[in-house]
Design a protein around this motif. Structure first.
Motif, PDB file in Angstrom:
ATOM      1  N   ASN A 100       0.833  -1.210   0.000  1.00  0.00           N
ATOM      2  CA  ASN A 100       0.000   0.000   0.000  1.00  0.00           C
ATOM      3  C   ASN A 100       0.867   1.260   0.000  1.00  0.00           C
ATOM      4  O   ASN A 100       0.571   2.231  -0.692  1.00  0.00           O
ATOM      5  CB  ASN A 100      -0.940   0.011   1.199  1.00  0.00           C
ATOM      6  CG  ASN A 100      -2.063  -0.981   1.072  1.00  0.00           C
ATOM      7  OD1 ASN A 100      -2.368  -1.460  -0.016  1.00  0.00           O
ATOM      8  ND2 ASN A 100      -2.678  -1.313   2.184  1.00  0.00           N
ATOM      9  N   TRP A 101       1.943   1.244   0.770  1.00  0.00           N
ATOM     10  CA  TRP A 101       2.849   2.398   0.795  1.00  0.00           C
ATOM     11  C   TRP A 101       3.503   2.594  -0.562  1.00  0.00           C
ATOM     12  O   TRP A 101       3.699   3.725  -1.005  1.00  0.00           O
ATOM     13  CB  TRP A 101       3.909   2.225   1.869  1.00  0.00           C
ATOM     14  CG  TRP A 101       3.376   2.192   3.276  1.00  0.00           C
ATOM     15  CD1 TRP A 101       2.120   2.546   3.694  1.00  0.00           C
ATOM     16  CD2 TRP A 101       4.069   1.774   4.434  1.00  0.00           C
ATOM     17  NE1 TRP A 101       2.006   2.367   5.051  1.00  0.00           N
ATOM     18  CE2 TRP A 101       3.189   1.894   5.532  1.00  0.00           C
ATOM     19  CE3 TRP A 101       5.353   1.294   4.662  1.00  0.00           C
ATOM     20  CZ2 TRP A 101       3.556   1.572   6.833  1.00  0.00           C
ATOM     21  CZ3 TRP A 101       5.718   0.964   5.964  1.00  0.00           C
ATOM     22  CH2 TRP A 101       4.827   1.106   7.036  1.00  0.00           C
ATOM     23  N   LYS A 103       2.156   1.919  -3.422  1.00  0.00           N
ATOM     24  CA  LYS A 103       1.132   2.528  -4.291  1.00  0.00           C
ATOM     25  C   LYS A 103       1.069   4.034  -4.055  1.00  0.00           C
ATOM     26  O   LYS A 103       1.000   4.814  -5.002  1.00  0.00           O
ATOM     27  CB  LYS A 103      -0.235   1.906  -4.029  1.00  0.00           C
ATOM     28  CG  LYS A 103      -0.393   0.512  -4.556  1.00  0.00           C
ATOM     29  CD  LYS A 103      -1.781  -0.006  -4.213  1.00  0.00           C
ATOM     30  CE  LYS A 103      -1.938  -1.465  -4.556  1.00  0.00           C
ATOM     31  NZ  LYS A 103      -3.252  -1.977  -4.136  1.00  0.00           N
ATOM     32  N   VAL A 104       1.076   4.434  -2.794  1.00  0.00           N
ATOM     33  CA  VAL A 104       1.030   5.870  -2.474  1.00  0.00           C
ATOM     34  C   VAL A 104       2.268   6.561  -3.033  1.00  0.00           C
ATOM     35  O   VAL A 104       2.175   7.606  -3.667  1.00  0.00           O
ATOM     36  CB  VAL A 104       0.930   6.095  -0.949  1.00  0.00           C
ATOM     37  CG1 VAL A 104       1.101   7.565  -0.601  1.00  0.00           C
ATOM     38  CG2 VAL A 104      -0.400   5.591  -0.430  1.00  0.00           C
ATOM     39  N   TYR A 105       3.417   5.967  -2.831  1.00  0.00           N
ATOM     40  CA  TYR A 105       4.679   6.548  -3.297  1.00  0.00           C
ATOM     41  C   TYR A 105       4.678   6.677  -4.817  1.00  0.00           C
ATOM     42  O   TYR A 105       5.040   7.719  -5.359  1.00  0.00           O
ATOM     43  CB  TYR A 105       5.846   5.682  -2.828  1.00  0.00           C
ATOM     44  CG  TYR A 105       7.201   6.224  -3.202  1.00  0.00           C
ATOM     45  CD1 TYR A 105       7.825   7.173  -2.407  1.00  0.00           C
ATOM     46  CD2 TYR A 105       7.852   5.784  -4.347  1.00  0.00           C
ATOM     47  CE1 TYR A 105       9.081   7.681  -2.741  1.00  0.00           C
ATOM     48  CE2 TYR A 105       9.101   6.289  -4.694  1.00  0.00           C
ATOM     49  CZ  TYR A 105       9.703   7.235  -3.889  1.00  0.00           C
ATOM     50  OH  TYR A 105      10.933   7.732  -4.229  1.00  0.00           O
ATOM     51  N   GLY A 109       1.897  10.205  -3.818  1.00  0.00           N
ATOM     52  CA  GLY A 109       1.106  10.533  -2.637  1.00  0.00           C
ATOM     53  C   GLY A 109       1.963  11.118  -1.537  1.00  0.00           C
ATOM     54  O   GLY A 109       3.194  11.093  -1.592  1.00  0.00           O
ATOM     55  N   PHE A 111       2.891  10.880   2.338  1.00  0.00           N
ATOM     56  CA  PHE A 111       2.796  10.050   3.527  1.00  0.00           C
ATOM     57  C   PHE A 111       2.362  10.856   4.745  1.00  0.00           C
ATOM     58  O   PHE A 111       1.926  10.288   5.731  1.00  0.00           O
ATOM     59  CB  PHE A 111       4.134   9.371   3.822  1.00  0.00           C
ATOM     60  CG  PHE A 111       4.474   8.271   2.858  1.00  0.00           C
ATOM     61  CD1 PHE A 111       3.585   7.239   2.619  1.00  0.00           C
ATOM     62  CD2 PHE A 111       5.684   8.263   2.202  1.00  0.00           C
ATOM     63  CE1 PHE A 111       3.904   6.221   1.741  1.00  0.00           C
ATOM     64  CE2 PHE A 111       6.006   7.246   1.325  1.00  0.00           C
ATOM     65  CZ  PHE A 111       5.113   6.227   1.091  1.00  0.00           C
ATOM     66  N   ASN A 116      -4.079  10.164   2.078  1.00  0.00           N
ATOM     67  CA  ASN A 116      -3.277   9.464   1.079  1.00  0.00           C
ATOM     68  C   ASN A 116      -2.290   8.479   1.671  1.00  0.00           C
ATOM     69  O   ASN A 116      -1.346   8.091   1.011  1.00  0.00           O
ATOM     70  CB  ASN A 116      -2.532  10.477   0.211  1.00  0.00           C
ATOM     71  CG  ASN A 116      -3.472  11.259  -0.659  1.00  0.00           C
ATOM     72  OD1 ASN A 116      -4.545  10.779  -0.995  1.00  0.00           O
ATOM     73  ND2 ASN A 116      -3.097  12.463  -1.011  1.00  0.00           N
ATOM     74  N   SER A 117      -2.488   8.057   2.904  1.00  0.00           N
ATOM     75  CA  SER A 117      -1.530   7.134   3.493  1.00  0.00           C
ATOM     76  C   SER A 117      -1.996   5.694   3.436  1.00  0.00           C
ATOM     77  O   SER A 117      -1.297   4.810   3.885  1.00  0.00           O
ATOM     78  CB  SER A 117      -1.257   7.527   4.940  1.00  0.00           C
ATOM     79  OG  SER A 117      -2.442   7.418   5.697  1.00  0.00           O
ATOM     80  N   GLY A 119      -2.755   3.819   0.642  1.00  0.00           N
ATOM     81  CA  GLY A 119      -2.478   3.081  -0.586  1.00  0.00           C
ATOM     82  C   GLY A 119      -3.490   3.403  -1.664  1.00  0.00           C
ATOM     83  O   GLY A 119      -4.418   4.185  -1.475  1.00  0.00           O
ATOM     84  N   SER A 121      -4.461   4.326  -5.870  1.00  0.00           N
ATOM     85  CA  SER A 121      -4.094   5.338  -6.840  1.00  0.00           C
ATOM     86  C   SER A 121      -4.932   6.575  -6.599  1.00  0.00           C
ATOM     87  O   SER A 121      -6.151   6.499  -6.485  1.00  0.00           O
ATOM     88  CB  SER A 121      -4.351   4.801  -8.253  1.00  0.00           C
ATOM     89  OG  SER A 121      -4.083   5.797  -9.190  1.00  0.00           O
ATOM     90  N   TYR A 122      -4.294   7.703  -6.513  1.00  0.00           N
ATOM     91  CA  TYR A 122      -4.996   8.947  -6.252  1.00  0.00           C
ATOM     92  C   TYR A 122      -4.740   9.905  -7.395  1.00  0.00           C
ATOM     93  O   TYR A 122      -3.780  10.658  -7.397  1.00  0.00           O
ATOM     94  CB  TYR A 122      -4.536   9.550  -4.926  1.00  0.00           C
ATOM     95  CG  TYR A 122      -4.803   8.634  -3.780  1.00  0.00           C
ATOM     96  CD1 TYR A 122      -3.805   7.806  -3.284  1.00  0.00           C
ATOM     97  CD2 TYR A 122      -6.067   8.530  -3.232  1.00  0.00           C
ATOM     98  CE1 TYR A 122      -4.051   6.927  -2.259  1.00  0.00           C
ATOM     99  CE2 TYR A 122      -6.322   7.661  -2.203  1.00  0.00           C
ATOM    100  CZ  TYR A 122      -5.310   6.865  -1.718  1.00  0.00           C
ATOM    101  OH  TYR A 122      -5.563   5.987  -0.704  1.00  0.00           O
TER     102      TYR A 122
END
Length: 147
Positions: A100-101, A103-105, A109, A111, A116-117, A119, A121-122
């Motif tokens: 999940n992290w 995906k955010v990275y 995203g 942190f 947005n922490s 996971g 897609s944003y």
């Protein structure tokens, strides 16, 4: 234990300890205790991260600092360990947390942001475009060789 019956926390601890002690293999545990291989691997990871309390105290909310999240992601992306190894190193209960992290990275995203922490897609909200404008954009992309 029947197929649909969930093992009690004490049973989970006994199963994990038997496996860690080498008394039973993953396939032996699956046959003897009716526990899926992946489930047993997840239990072992949780047990190694937090001990028996992980099963006895139930589910708890874990809060990780943005710095820890970034460090774990960067170590994974630079090849310093597998997801399983880094999850164990950072005391994560499951590899899914690290995924999940990632995906955010990868979605750029933040942190530090609570939203947005988690996971996923944003994507940023786009503007509204008329049908004719959309068609023109597609034609321009195709003519310039950008799919």
């Amino acid at each position: 234990m029947s197929e649909r019956e969930r093992p009690k926390p004490e049973e989970k601890v006994k199963i994990v300890i038997k496996y860690i002690a080498g008394e039973v293999s993953i396939s032996g545990t699956a046959a003897e205790d009716g526990v899926d291989r992946k489930t047993l691997q997840r239990w072992v990871m949780q047990y190694e991260a937090e001990g028996a309390a992980t099963f006895l105290l139930g589910r708890r909310e874990h809060i990780y600092s943005p710095e820890l999240k970034l460090q774990a992601v960067q170590e994974y992306l630079s090849g310093k360990g597998s997801q399983a190894e880094l999850s164990k190193k950072y005391g994560l209960r499951d590899r899914r947390q690290l995924r999940n992290w990632l995906k955010v990275y990868n979605a750029h995203g933040d942190f530090n942001s609570r939203k947005n922490s988690g996971g996923g897609s944003y994507m940023k909200q786009g503007r509204d475009a008329a049908q004719e404008e959309r068609i023109q954009i597609v034609k321009d992309c195709l003519s310039s060789g950008k799919n």
